[in-house]
Design an enzyme around this catalytic site. Structure first.
Site, mmCIF file in Angstrom:
data_model
loop_
_atom_site.group_PDB
_atom_site.id
_atom_site.type_symbol
_atom_site.label_atom_id
_atom_site.label_comp_id
_atom_site.label_asym_id
_atom_site.label_seq_id
_atom_site.Cartn_x
_atom_site.Cartn_y
_atom_site.Cartn_z
ATOM 1 N N ARG A 236 0.963 -1.010 -0.441
ATOM 2 C CA ARG A 236 -0.245 -0.009 -0.329
ATOM 3 C C ARG A 236 1.116 1.211 0.059
ATOM 4 N NH1 ARG A 236 -2.915 -3.277 -0.770
ATOM 5 N NH2 ARG A 236 -4.522 -4.280 -0.573
ATOM 6 N N GLU A 265 -5.562 6.360 -6.540
ATOM 7 C CA GLU A 265 -6.095 5.730 -7.545
ATOM 8 C C GLU A 265 -7.385 5.457 -7.984
ATOM 9 O OE1 GLU A 265 -4.994 1.320 -5.891
ATOM 10 O OE2 GLU A 265 -2.776 2.234 -5.762
ATOM 11 N N HIS A 285 -1.159 -1.576 -10.068
ATOM 12 C CA HIS A 285 -1.977 -2.427 -8.567
ATOM 13 C C HIS A 285 -2.747 -3.899 -9.525
ATOM 14 C CE1 HIS A 285 -4.200 -1.499 -4.757
ATOM 15 N NE2 HIS A 285 -3.640 -2.634 -4.795
#
Length: 330
Positions: A236, A265, A285
């Site tokens: 993260r 994001e 991601h």
């Protein structure tokens, strides 16, 4: 039940074998990403069970309070994006299998993909070749170097196991219980956080994002890294102090980064500072985004829906939603 699935970007879920677990239910799938409360409230006004793909959409009280028919949120892994208190107050059950026994091997694989890509400068070499150039710069090997694992949980342990195959020395920094487990499995422990950041050639972050780990990697930690070192983050982004990584890379310590996660994001701005740096490898991601991993994850998620519909909810993280006065039956 009326089931809604958010953020299935590539319309993948209906093609999975486990999707058959939802037979007999009415399923609506959304392929775009929306965070606007008004839009989501309209889309989900008839929803009884909501399926989330990890943390792509924030589910907070202003939205929950407008979803009168919502009974269940089914997902997998941690849930910092869900207002659990608001769900409990509204009698909305949150089911989330924490997959305690198995790491995300897809994330482990991507971590090593990023490490090799960054150390051997694969994206830069590919870009040069496509531009008509032959070999630009010299990469670095992994064998004999020190691999730093920050956070020795399921994924961190699996990444460390792979490091041995590459002939690397593993150095671990983590909380006490995790350090003891790493030592029992034959890995060296850093004597201090300062030594950890100073000695490692590659550091990979494998911590859960909770309040105590938010911003746990400081600017001064990054400044201690070698100018030849690589920082990898497939966990993260907020584990690192806001803006600290960009500044550190601009100053040359560490010399490289490979990241799959970002402070905000999705990243849709091609001028994002990390995307403009030649010493950074970026992916959007995708650590857990593989068909094989989806089959594992969504089998659990759909099983949770089936269990709730049968009157026997499983993996409930807010039991107060079942027993409190506000609880509602399906």
């Amino acid at each position: 039940m009326k089931i809604s699935i958010l953020d299935d970007y590539h319309d993948t879920l209906r093609t999975l074998a486990c999707f058959g677990k939802l037979a007999g239910h009415e399923v609506e799938i959304w392929n775009d990403h929306v965070q606007d409360v008004q839009t989501l409230a309209q889309r989900l006004k008839h929803t009884e069970a909501l399926v989330l793909i990890r943390e792509r959409t924030q589910i907070r009280a202003p939205l929950i309070d407008r979803l009168d028919r919502l009974r269940l949120i089914s997902q997998r892994s941690v849930f910092p994006h869900i207002d659990i208190e608001a769900c409990t107050r509204r009698g909305v059950v949150v089911s989330s299998n924490m997959h305690a026994g198995t790491p995300s091997y897809a994330t482990v694989e991507l971590t090593w993909g990023l490490i090799i890509a960054a150390m051997r400068r694969i994206p830069q070499q590919m870009a040069a070749l496509k531009a008509g150039k032959w070999q630009v710069g010299v990469g670095a090997s992994l064998r004999g170097k020190t691999m730093g694992i920050y956070g020795y949980g399921r994924i961190g342990a699996a990444v460390a196991e792979c490091a041995r195959v590459f002939g690397m020395k593993v150095l671990v920094w983590a909380r006490e219980a995790s350090r003891a487990r790493a030592q029992a499995q034959g890995h060296a422990l850093a004597p201090s956080k300062e030594a950890f950041f100073g000695e490692c050639d590659v550091i990979s972050l494998h911590l859960r994002l909770v309040e105590s780990t938010r911003g746990i990697v400081k600017a001064e930690d990054l400044a201690r890294m070698k100018s030849t070192a690589l920082l990898v983050n497939t966990s993260r982004a907020p584990l690192i102090e806001p803006g600290a990584l960009v500044t550190a890379l601009q100053r040359g310590r560490p010399g490289m980064a490979a990241v799959d996660v970002y402070e905000e994001e999705p990243v849709l701005d091609a001028d994002h500072p990390l995307l403009r740096m030649d010493n950074v490898v970026c992916t959007p991601h995708i650590g857990y985004v593989s068909r094989d991993e989806y089959e594992i994850q969504f089998a659990d998620i759909f099983d949770q829906i089936a269990a709730y519909a049968a009157g026997a909810p499983i993996n409930v993280v807010n039991p107060g939603a079942l027993t409190g006065a506000a609880a509602r039956k399906p």
